[in-house]
Every structure is written in C-alpha cells, then in structure tokens.
Motif scaffolding. Structure first.
Motif, PDB file in Angstrom:
ATOM      1  N   SER A  10       2.773  12.945  -3.943  1.00 46.66           N
ATOM      2  CA  SER A  10       2.623  12.734  -5.383  1.00 46.66           C
ATOM      3  C   SER A  10       1.269  12.086  -5.677  1.00 46.66           C
ATOM      4  O   SER A  10       0.525  11.699  -4.783  1.00 46.66           O
ATOM      5  CB  SER A  10       3.755  11.852  -5.913  1.00 46.66           C
ATOM      6  OG  SER A  10       3.613  10.530  -5.429  1.00 46.66           O
ATOM      7  N   ASP A  11       0.955  11.958  -6.965  1.00 46.69           N
ATOM      8  CA  ASP A  11      -0.320  11.348  -7.382  1.00 46.69           C
ATOM      9  C   ASP A  11      -0.194   9.849  -7.612  1.00 46.69           C
ATOM     10  O   ASP A  11      -1.186   9.173  -7.894  1.00 46.69           O
ATOM     11  CB  ASP A  11      -0.816  12.012  -8.680  1.00 46.69           C
ATOM     12  CG  ASP A  11      -1.115  13.491  -8.476  1.00 46.69           C
ATOM     13  OD1 ASP A  11      -1.560  13.840  -7.367  1.00 46.69           O
ATOM     14  OD2 ASP A  11      -0.897  14.274  -9.416  1.00 46.69           O
ATOM     15  N   SER A  12       0.998   9.313  -7.519  1.00 47.26           N
ATOM     16  CA  SER A  12       1.228   7.891  -7.784  1.00 47.26           C
ATOM     17  C   SER A  12       1.109   7.075  -6.502  1.00 47.26           C
ATOM     18  O   SER A  12       1.840   7.319  -5.533  1.00 47.26           O
ATOM     19  CB  SER A  12       2.621   7.702  -8.401  1.00 47.26           C
ATOM     20  OG  SER A  12       2.948   6.331  -8.478  1.00 47.26           O
ATOM     21  N   ASN A  13       0.206   6.104  -6.497  1.00 44.96           N
ATOM     22  CA  ASN A  13       0.029   5.253  -5.318  1.00 44.96           C
ATOM     23  C   ASN A  13       1.276   4.422  -5.033  1.00 44.96           C
ATOM     24  O   ASN A  13       1.628   4.176  -3.873  1.00 44.96           O
ATOM     25  CB  ASN A  13      -1.179   4.330  -5.502  1.00 44.96           C
ATOM     26  CG  ASN A  13      -2.491   5.081  -5.431  1.00 44.96           C
ATOM     27  OD1 ASN A  13      -2.588   6.093  -4.735  1.00 44.96           O
ATOM     28  ND2 ASN A  13      -3.492   4.606  -6.154  1.00 44.96           N
ATOM     29  N   SER A  14       1.948   3.962  -6.094  1.00 44.91           N
ATOM     30  CA  SER A  14       3.153   3.157  -5.899  1.00 44.91           C
ATOM     31  C   SER A  14       4.263   3.980  -5.235  1.00 44.91           C
ATOM     32  O   SER A  14       4.995   3.481  -4.375  1.00 44.91           O
ATOM     33  CB  SER A  14       3.646   2.610  -7.239  1.00 44.91           C
ATOM     34  OG  SER A  14       3.950   3.668  -8.139  1.00 44.91           O
ATOM     35  N   ASP A  15       4.376   5.259  -5.634  1.00 48.17           N
ATOM     36  CA  ASP A  15       5.366   6.133  -5.003  1.00 48.17           C
ATOM     37  C   ASP A  15       5.050   6.334  -3.529  1.00 48.17           C
ATOM     38  O   ASP A  15       5.943   6.323  -2.672  1.00 48.17           O
ATOM     39  CB  ASP A  15       5.408   7.492  -5.706  1.00 48.17           C
ATOM     40  CG  ASP A  15       6.145   7.425  -7.035  1.00 48.17           C
ATOM     41  OD1 ASP A  15       6.815   6.397  -7.276  1.00 48.17           O
ATOM     42  OD2 ASP A  15       6.042   8.378  -7.826  1.00 48.17           O
TER      43      ASP A  15
END
Length: 525
Positions: A382-387
C-alpha cells in the motif's frame, strides 16, 4: 445439523470397515507428519485433517442423507449463479486471467466442483422424476450448471461428469441385455474425450506429463513411506532441476514452469506417504464399492465420489477447501451394509452437536488466520507508511503462521528482497526457498549472495534456477554477468552461447535485450 441415525442409539456409534481404514490412513499420515516431515508438525495440516474428520463423522451419522445431496446441489447452483454474474462483469473474478471462477481460485477448480454437483443433480433428477415440479426445478439448475461447466473449459471436469453420471445411470438401470453395450459405449466416449482433450490443450497436457514424470523420480527415492506430509511443494522443483540437468535436450523444457501441485492426487499421496498410503487409499475405494448396498440414494453418493476421484487424477482437490470438503461429505453420506459392522463404541448424548461446534471453531480459526495474513501482505504494497509498519510488525509476530501459507510467504519474500538489506532479507528468502522453491526466488538468492560477496553460493543458486526452468534466460544471464565480473571469460562464453541457442516461450523485449548484450560480448571476444 440433522438427527442421528435411529438405528443407532444416542449413546452409541458403530464403526465399519471403511472407518477402520480411514483411521489407519489418518494414523499413518500423523506418524508421517511427526517422524518423516522435515519441517516438523504443521498445525494447519492438523486443523485441516480435524475438520475433514469431523465432517465425515457428522455426515456418516445423519439420518436424512438426502438433505446433504440437496445441500450439495444448492451450493453448486449458487456457484453457477455467481459464475454467470462474473461472466457478465457484475462480480469480480478471483483470477486476473479468467472471467469465470465462482468463489474458487480458477476455472479448473470450478469445473471439478461442478462435475460432482452435476452428478448429484442427475441422481436427484432420477430420484424425483415422478414429481413434476421438483423434476423441472432440478433440470433448470442442471442446465445452468452445464452452461457454467462449458464456461470453465475444464476437460477433467467433463470427464468426471461423464464417469459419475454413467455410474449413476448404470446403477439405476440394472438390465443385463444393455450391460455390454452400455460399457462399450461409455468406454468409447471416454477414449475420445481423453484423446480430444489432449489435443485441445496439448501444452497443458504435456505439462502434466512432465510433472508426472518428475514426480515418479520422487516416488522412486522414497517408495515405502514417502517424503513426508506437505513435502511435494518443498521438493518438486529440485527434482525438476535434476531432471533437466540429466536431460538437457528434453522436449519438456519448452513447457516447464514453477510447480506446486502434482495434478494427480494418487501421485501426491505416493510422494508424501509412500506406497503404504496409496495401499490404504485404494483399499478404501475398493471397500466402498464392495460394501455398499445397491440402494439408489447410495448410488448417487458413490457416483459423486467417483466423479471426484476421476477429477483428482488430473487436478489437485486436496489443495482447495471446497473440493476437499466434498470427500468426507460424500463418503460419510454412503450407508453401508449391516453385515460389515465390526465394532461399537460409546458416545455421549448430544456429542454430535459438540463435534459440529468444534469443527466450526477449527475452520473459523484457520480462515481467520489466513484472512489476517492476506490483509497484512496486501498492506505491504500500500501507499500508507503506517499500514506498512503495522503489517511488518504483525508478520514478525506471526512468522510461523506465514510459513504455513506458501503463497503469502512467497509474496513476503519478494517484498523483503526489494526492501530490506541483504542481512535481513537473506534469511527470509532462504526460508521461502525451503518451503516454496521457484526459479525466480533462487535467482534472487543468487543476487543476494553475489551482493554479499559469496560468489560460490551465487553460482550455485543461479545454476539451480536455470535448471529448474530452462526457458528462463534471466538466471543464465545473471550467471553470465557474474563470470564476466570475476574474470572467467571461458565460462562466460559457454553460458553466453547457451543463452543465444536457448529456446524461450515468448521473445519479449527483455529477452531480445539480453541476447543482444550477450552477442555483443561474444563478438568482442
């Protein structure tokens, strides 16, 4: 869930010859898993076996067996409706290359499932042909299933349907004067179906012949007890590499690919559990045919079971939950002769409700674990660092679970190769190579060892990756570049000539660039 058989008291469960053989088969499998399997006990395999056993026990002790036939037919009709919706782009398919898969992974699996369902529907049609409304209802659903079976384009599915329905029809019409004619007719149809099916998808059929040829080498190396439960996917590609190393001019090289399924369940059992496992499996089938009274409802179950057996000879139902669950349901639905009762054991009242609940819990736990693994693997891309951070933390905590799911482990290994430094990615790729070896994975391992300065191991992995699938030029090219870098011009030339003379499946732009680079080097030398 249904009621327990009235001929069996609520305090008692009777064991028959097939039960004894099944207990022996499972016992040998468990000992094999504990003593021979190199990776040790895989608890997901234990859960899967537990669910199958529970389904069999429940199916075997239900009174109204006909309701299970209706249940199979209803599930098949829903699968067919789902597939029609996929064909019309109302629902997304489960495979990127095929429009129609139902809720399964690909059209072949759908075809195998529907072959059993169609056999059962044919039996139900014969059971209810005196009742007009039900007869037309069954006929309508059967036509829908036939349409989807055509869309699935499954040769094994059609062959399984023919054998299953022919058995049901023959059992229904036991007329001596038509026996020989019927057998000859079915034999001729089966022959032409096999012959035409081979040439209809010749490359696919040849691919299976290659897998069976290599699998025979695995059986020869461990004929009695096998290599261990779950070992086929772990060891097959090494044997394929050995085969092509010994047969460099084999015509099978053109159709070789990464393989994790044996496409024949009998060979699968022979590889993992040896001849002892095969013997028990054959005895179960023989006892089934000998001990089953010729009741018409029984013959529907036997016909469905035979259809599944035929499909198993060309596919991999033990890897697909929906198909795998058909085995205990169909086998448990068959009523045996009273004369084959061997022994009785006591069971507590309402025990079947507890067994059903335990089976549901085990199945739910397995599905939930796989769901979480799949969800977190998707987060990595995904594009989310937190994910990405949360997914990495989850996978580190549940790495042992990940190793029981080869498809997810392979994706995680690819992610680690592109993201992590050599010191972190190398152990993970080595784990993946031990559990789900592929040509691409071994090529990546060669790159990691090369980056770490271990040229000997790099050469070893490049060479093995090249032998696994001879038409893949990337491992050969990486080996060619490595020899250039270490100054071994003689070996670089030998590998370069191999690249230029190699036959590939598709002449892509990448392949043309590789061959152009090699050709320029050889011309300079």
């Amino acid at each position: 869930m249904g009621k327990i058989d009235k001929n069996v008291s609520q305090e008692e469960m009777r064991i028959h010859i097939i039960d004894i053989l099944l207990i022996g088969y499972i016992g040998i499998g468990f000992l094999n898993l504990c003593l021979i399997t190199e990776e040790g006990i895989d608890w997901f395999i234990i859960i899967r076996w537990g669910v199958l056993c529970l389904c069999y026990v429940i199916a075997r002790n239900l009174v109204n067996k006909r309701w299970m036939l209706w249940g199979i037919g209803l599930v098949g009709a829903l699968e067919a409706i789902w597939a029609v919706c996929q064909q019309n782009d109302w629902i997304e398919s489960n495979h990127s290359l095929f429009n129609v898969t139902g809720t399964l992974g690909n059209p072949g699996q759908l075809g195998g499932f529907l072959s059993v369902v169609l056999t059962v529907m044919f039996g139900l049609y014969l059971l209810y042909r005196q009742r007009k409304f039900i007869r037309w209802l069954i006929l309508s659903f059967s036509l829908l299933i036939i349409f989807v079976l055509i869309l699935s384009d499954s040769r094994a599915g059609w062959l399984a349907t023919l054998v299953g329905c022919a058995f049901v029809w023959r059992a229904w019409n036991r007329i001596k004067r038509t026996r020989l004619l019927f057998r000859v007719s079915v034999g001729i149809v089966v022959f032409f179906l096999c012959f035409g099916g081979y040439y209809y998808k010749k490359k696919s059929a040849d691919g299976r012949f290659l897998i069976w040829r290599v699998t025979s080498d695995m059986i020869v190396d461990a004929p009695l007890l096998g290599h261990g439960v779950g070992s086929f996917g772990e060891k097959y590609m090494y044997y394929q590499a050995r085969y092509f190393k010994s047969h460099p001019l084999s015509g099978y090289a053109k159709i070789a690919d990464n393989v994790i399924y044996p496409y024949n369940e009998f060979l699968h059992v022979a590889v993992e559990m040896g001849m002892l496992g095969i013997l028990l499996l054959v005895l179960i089938i023989m006892a089934l045919l000998w001990c089953v009274p010729m009741r018409r409802e029984n013959m529907v179950y036997v016909g469905g079971f035979l259809a599944l057996i035929v499909f198993s000879m060309f596919s991999y139902p033990s890897y697909v939950l929906s198909l795998m669950l058909l085995f205990p349901v169909l086998l448990g639905g068959i009523v045996l002769r009273k004369g084959v009762r061997l022994y009785s054991i006591f069971a507590y009242k309402y025990a079947w409700w507890g067994i059903g609940g335990l089976g549901a819990c085990l199945l739910g736990k397995g599905y939930y674990t796989f769901y979480l693994l799949e969800e977190n693997i998707e987060k990595l891309y995904s594009d989310s660092n937190s994910d990405i951070v949360s997914a990495n933390e989850y996978i580190k905590l549940h790495y042992d679970d990940l190793k029981t799911a080869p498809c997810f482990l392979d994706l995680y290994a690819q992610y680690c190769y592109k993201t992590f430094p050599v010191s972190e990615s190398l152990p993970i790729l080595k784990d993946a190579a031990r559990i789900v070896p592929t040509s691409e994975l071994f090529c990546d391992l060669g790159n990691l060892y090369k980056e770490a300065g271990d040229m000997t191991r790099a050469v070893e992995y490049y060479s093995l990756a090249s032998c696994m699938i001879p038409t893949r030029l990337l491992p050969k090219y990486e080996l060619f570049v490595l020899y250039q870098e270490i100054g071994d011009t003689l070996l670089a030339r030998q590998v370069g000539e191999t690249i230029l003379s190699a036959v590939v499946k598709v002449e892509s732009t990448k392949i043309l660039k590789i061959k152009g680079s090699v050709k320029r080097y050889l011309e300079k030398e």
